[in-house]
Design a protein around this motif. Structure first.
Motif, short mmCIF file in Angstrom:
data_model
loop_
_atom_site.label_atom_id
_atom_site.label_comp_id
_atom_site.label_asym_id
_atom_site.label_seq_id
_atom_site.Cartn_x
_atom_site.Cartn_y
_atom_site.Cartn_z
N SER A 89 3.33 -6.78 -11.63
CA SER A 89 2.04 -6.95 -10.85
C SER A 89 2.11 -6.27 -9.59
N PRO A 90 0.97 -6.21 -8.67
CA PRO A 90 1.09 -5.52 -7.51
C PRO A 90 1.87 -6.28 -6.56
N TYR A 91 1.95 -7.48 -6.65
CA TYR A 91 2.71 -8.40 -5.83
C TYR A 91 4.17 -8.11 -6.03
N THR A 92 4.69 -8.21 -7.43
CA THR A 92 6.06 -8.01 -7.84
C THR A 92 6.42 -6.50 -7.27
N ALA A 93 5.54 -5.74 -7.54
CA ALA A 93 5.97 -4.32 -7.39
C ALA A 93 6.18 -3.87 -5.94
N GLY A 170 -3.05 -2.14 -5.48
CA GLY A 170 -4.05 -3.23 -5.82
C GLY A 170 -3.88 -4.57 -5.15
N MET A 171 -2.93 -4.76 -4.25
CA MET A 171 -2.32 -5.92 -3.47
C MET A 171 -3.58 -6.36 -2.80
N ASN A 172 -4.23 -7.60 -3.13
CA ASN A 172 -5.38 -8.00 -2.24
C ASN A 172 -5.37 -9.15 -1.75
N VAL A 178 -6.45 -8.56 2.22
CA VAL A 178 -7.73 -9.32 2.62
C VAL A 178 -8.64 -8.54 3.55
N THR A 179 -7.88 -7.79 4.46
CA THR A 179 -8.90 -7.10 5.48
C THR A 179 -9.63 -5.83 4.84
#
Length: 221
Positions: A89-93, A170-172, A178-179
Motif C-alpha cells: 500500500s502507499p503507506y507501507t511503501a 498515492g499517499m493521501n 491532505v494538503t
C-alpha cells in the motif's frame, strides 16, 4: 501587476484536517526511524563481522541508500516490487522506502562513531575478563550511541521531510497528501502549502529542541 487575493481563512478552516495529517506524518517518520535503527545496528554488525558475504550485503545496502534518491527507493517499494507480485500500500511503501534510506545513513553514522572510540576501550574491557560481545555491548555500544545521537536526530528530521514524497505513490492521509487534496479542491495553492510548510517547520524544530534537551539530560557527564 500583482493581483492575487489571499484567502487565509479558507486554509485556517482546514487546519484541524492538516494537523490530523501531521500526526500520520509523525507516525510514519517515527516508525521508519525505529525500523531504520534496528536495521542500521544489524548492518553495522555485519560490516564488523569479518564475513565477506555479510559485509558485502551491508556495504551494498549503505551505498544504494546513500547514493540514490529517496524518491527512487519509495518508487521501488511501491511499483518495483509489484512486478514480483509484492504489492505494498502507499503507506507501507512509504514506510519501507524511508526505513531503507534511514538504515543506510544511520549505519554510516554508527561506523563513524565507532571510529571515534579508541581500541584501548575494548582492550580495557577484555583485560577485565569480558568477552568480545560483552566488551562491545557494555563499553563500545553506549559510547557509539552517544556520539551518534545528534546525527540520528538530524536523520529523524530528514525522515519527517521525506514523508512528503508519499504523494508520488498515492499517499493521501499524511500532511503532504491532505494538503495536496485540499489544494486540488480549492486551487488555493499558496495558502495551503505555506501553512503546511509552517507545520513541517514547527515539527522539525520541536524534534530538534526535544533531542537537545534529551541529550543534555542523558549525556551530562
Amino acid at each position: 501587476m500583482f493581483s492575487y487575493t489571499f484567502h487565509w481563512n479558507q486554509a485556517l478552516k482546514a487546519l484541524p484536517q492538516m494537523l490530523d495529517g501531521a500526526l500520520i506524518t509523525l507516525q510514519v517518520a517515527l516508525l521508519s526511524m525505529v525500523i531504520g535503527l534496528a536495521l542500521a545496528l544489524a548492518l553495522t554488525a555485519c560490516r564488523l563481522s569479518g564475513n565477506r558475504v555479510l559485509g558485502g550485503i551491508a556495504t551494498t545496502w549503505v551505498e544504494i541508500a546513500r547514493n540514490t534518491p529517496a524518491l527512487f527507493q519509495i518508487y521501488m517499494a511501491h511499483f518495483g516490487l509489484g512486478n514480483f507480485g509484492i504489492h505494498l500500500s502507499p503507506y507501507t511503501a512509504l514506510l519501507v522506502g524511508i526505513a531503507f534510506n534511514n538504515a543506510g545513513y544511520l549505519a554510516e553514522n554508527f561506523r563513524g562513531a565507532l571510529k571515534a572510540i579508541p581500541d584501548t576501550q575494548t582492550r580495557a574491557g577484555r583485560s577485565l575478563g569480558m568477552t568480545p560481545v560483552q566488551a562491545f555491548r557494555y563499553i563500545v555500544l553506549p559510547q557509539m550511541l552517544r556520539v551518534a545521537f545528534l546525527p540520528t536526530t538530524n536523520q529523524m528530521v530528514w525522515a519527517i521531510l521525506m514523508t512528503s514524497l508519499g504523494v508520488t505513490v498515492g499517499m493521501n492521509s499524511d500532511l503532504a497528501g491532505v494538503t495536496q487534496e485540499l489544494n486540488a479542491r480549492s486551487f488555493r495553492t499558496f495558502e495551503f502549502f505555506a501553512l503546511a510548510a509552517v507545520i513541517y517547520y514547527v515539527i522539525a524544530k520541536a524534534v530538534t529542541l526535544a533531542a537537545r534537551v534529551l541529550a543534555s539530560r542523558m549525556y551530562r557527564y
